[in-house]
Write a protein that holds these residues in place. Sequence first.
Motif, PDB file in Angstrom:
ATOM      1  N   TRP A  72     -11.222   7.755   2.801  1.00  0.00           N
ATOM      2  CA  TRP A  72     -10.071   7.276   2.031  1.00  0.00           C
ATOM      3  C   TRP A  72      -8.844   8.156   2.222  1.00  0.00           C
ATOM      4  N   ILE A  76      -5.362   6.278   3.377  1.00  0.00           N
ATOM      5  CA  ILE A  76      -4.242   5.998   2.458  1.00  0.00           C
ATOM      6  C   ILE A  76      -2.904   6.326   3.104  1.00  0.00           C
ATOM      7  N   TYR A  84       2.942  -0.044   5.536  1.00  0.00           N
ATOM      8  CA  TYR A  84       4.132  -0.441   4.766  1.00  0.00           C
ATOM      9  C   TYR A  84       5.395   0.085   5.445  1.00  0.00           C
ATOM     10  N   VAL A 149     -10.821  -2.236   4.523  1.00  0.00           N
ATOM     11  CA  VAL A 149      -9.961  -2.566   3.378  1.00  0.00           C
ATOM     12  C   VAL A 149      -8.500  -2.341   3.748  1.00  0.00           C
ATOM     13  N   GLN A 152      -7.242  -5.095   6.063  1.00  0.00           N
ATOM     14  CA  GLN A 152      -7.038  -6.356   5.350  1.00  0.00           C
ATOM     15  C   GLN A 152      -5.781  -6.280   4.489  1.00  0.00           C
ATOM     16  N   SER A 156      -2.476  -8.736   4.463  1.00  0.00           N
ATOM     17  CA  SER A 156      -1.922  -9.276   3.228  1.00  0.00           C
ATOM     18  C   SER A 156      -0.434  -8.942   3.108  1.00  0.00           C
ATOM     19  N   TYR A 160       2.945 -11.493   3.151  1.00  0.00           N
ATOM     20  CA  TYR A 160       4.095 -11.440   2.242  1.00  0.00           C
ATOM     21  C   TYR A 160       5.407 -11.328   3.028  1.00  0.00           C
TER      22      TYR A 160
ATOM     23  N   TRP B  72       7.658  -1.128  -4.307  1.00  0.00           N
ATOM     24  CA  TRP B  72       6.589  -0.468  -3.566  1.00  0.00           C
ATOM     25  C   TRP B  72       6.296   0.935  -4.109  1.00  0.00           C
ATOM     26  N   ILE B  76       2.382   1.783  -5.105  1.00  0.00           N
ATOM     27  CA  ILE B  76       1.497   2.604  -4.274  1.00  0.00           C
ATOM     28  C   ILE B  76       0.690   3.590  -5.116  1.00  0.00           C
ATOM     29  N   ILE B  80      -2.396   1.059  -6.113  1.00  0.00           N
ATOM     30  CA  ILE B  80      -3.220   1.219  -4.907  1.00  0.00           C
ATOM     31  C   ILE B  80      -4.054   2.492  -4.991  1.00  0.00           C
ATOM     32  N   VAL B  81      -3.404   3.636  -5.096  1.00  0.00           N
ATOM     33  CA  VAL B  81      -4.169   4.877  -5.267  1.00  0.00           C
ATOM     34  C   VAL B  81      -4.943   4.823  -6.597  1.00  0.00           C
ATOM     35  N   TYR B  84      -8.145   2.741  -6.442  1.00  0.00           N
ATOM     36  CA  TYR B  84      -9.189   3.489  -5.725  1.00  0.00           C
ATOM     37  C   TYR B  84      -9.792   4.548  -6.641  1.00  0.00           C
ATOM     38  N   TYR B 146       4.920  -7.013  -3.587  1.00  0.00           N
ATOM     39  CA  TYR B 146       4.078  -5.821  -3.427  1.00  0.00           C
ATOM     40  C   TYR B 146       3.003  -5.764  -4.508  1.00  0.00           C
ATOM     41  N   VAL B 149       0.256  -8.030  -3.474  1.00  0.00           N
ATOM     42  CA  VAL B 149      -0.471  -7.364  -2.380  1.00  0.00           C
ATOM     43  C   VAL B 149      -1.406  -6.291  -2.948  1.00  0.00           C
ATOM     44  N   GLN B 152      -4.450  -7.857  -4.598  1.00  0.00           N
ATOM     45  CA  GLN B 152      -5.389  -8.386  -3.610  1.00  0.00           C
ATOM     46  C   GLN B 152      -6.142  -7.244  -2.938  1.00  0.00           C
ATOM     47  N   TYR B 153      -5.451  -6.150  -2.690  1.00  0.00           N
ATOM     48  CA  TYR B 153      -6.123  -4.950  -2.179  1.00  0.00           C
ATOM     49  C   TYR B 153      -7.231  -4.501  -3.140  1.00  0.00           C
ATOM     50  N   LEU B 157     -11.077  -4.005  -2.165  1.00  0.00           N
ATOM     51  CA  LEU B 157     -11.788  -2.751  -2.394  1.00  0.00           C
ATOM     52  C   LEU B 157     -13.030  -2.995  -3.263  1.00  0.00           C
TER      53      LEU B 157
END
Lengths: 251, 251
Positions: A72, A76, A84, A149, A152, A156, A160, B72, B76, B80-81, B84, B146, B149, B152-153, B157
């Motif tokens: 990970w 990241i 991005y 992941v 993918q 995605s 967008y 974004w 992020i 996103i982080v 996880y 974003y 997105v 969906q991420y 995961l």
Amino acid sequence: MRVLITGAAGLIGGALRGALTGHELCGLDVRTVDGFDSAVGDISDMGAIRPAFEGVDAVVHLAASPSSSAPWESVIGNNIVGTYNVFEAARQAGVGRVVFASSNHVTGMYERDEPYASIVAGRYEGLEPGGYATIDHRVPIRPDGYYGVSKQYGESLGRYYFEEHGMEFACLRIGSVNRRDSPLVGVRAFATWCSHRDLAQLVQRSLDAEALGFEIFYGVSGNRWRFWDIERARERVGYSPKDDAERYRGS
Amino acid sequence: MRVLITGAAGLIGGALRGALTGHELCGLDVRTVDGFDSAVGDISDMGAIRPAFEGVDAVVHLAASPSSSAPWESVIGNNIVGTYNVFEAARQAGVGRVVFASSNHVTGMYERDEPYASIVAGRYEGLEPGGYATIDHRVPIRPDGYYGVSKQYGESLGRYYFEEHGMEFACLRIGSVNRRDSPLVGVRAFATWCSHRDLAQLVQRSLDAEALGFEIFYGVSGNRWRFWDIERARERVGYSPKDDAERYRGS
């Protein structure tokens, strides 16, 4: 077109630099590339890479942590933030098309199911080549690691950018590409191998197709035991692989 | 079960704290929650949140930048982080099930197409409620920002954590939830509203279902003009919404 290849110094970057034709090529990588017009910068740093996108018409985005088992902490920055930064820098520069190196690992967990589990182990008894469902761009995603992941997620994000900004995308779920350019690296590769020239053809046709829209293609040679769809790429951009791993068997 | 709610201090967190039954609830948020057993920590900081997962059996993961137009830079770290960190902390603590607040914005771009574009604008002429295809867990994803997105991420995961680690997931593509708990916030909500009690029921049943596996459900009330599927949630966990935005029309 002026085509920027991110990750130009890498394995696939090297295969494409010598094969793509009809365009002015340039590169971006953390390393310099001897004898090639390539900028140095890390895609996890937007400020460092933005200048490389000036005047670019299309981007082939390969730069990433390339291992399907990348942790990970590596994914990241290099794959998630980096992708991005690349798509956003491309948008700001007015880039119209991106060929994105996605990965077969977006759907890698299918290989735990039959008949794919047998095929990747080289157990062909009772199976007919092509006598099973191929995995295509419409199946539910089943990533097999953080790397899958992250790829993918790139698809995605591309979706967008296509719908919001009109940037066209070919997301290539690339199979097994290796430095020897041979399927003789393990039994799985008889199904999953993608030769350098077949991959270059798929990238070339994705760049050259008149209208592309947003597409997801598997990047695999015409292997006897392949289980990934190539019909979509054939229909949309005329992909016609020249190689078949089977020809190497026993050699 | 001991159930940890991330984002316990937020809008949905508040709605769930007073509604979920049969479990010992606790929370995690950047803010304290009066009268509720809740730890303080930011999900973008793994070290800060890991202790909150000790002894937890299930997680309801709500903490995120909640705006569908979040930039974004916000997405992020928080989505996103942060997601996880939550899934990984849950895995390390032996959590068996996660209810993840995904979002309808994973497929938000369908609302640019007919008949959904008309429905969200309140133009019903020539349309029959239910006389069109519903958007379900199998359609290609079409995130509208974003935020979409990032959600969906999180689904992707979760899919990996399910297949690799056996953690079960209900990913809820939640519709329009608001503080007034009313669809009278805009014409789109007559299609997309999800009442607090319907959402709480969906979360409750996702927590209580005997076998869940990996599922994606839309979280929407039984609105006359809804265009998101609820059959999957009905079949898999017995979701049976009690509210319909239409009852508010003209009120």
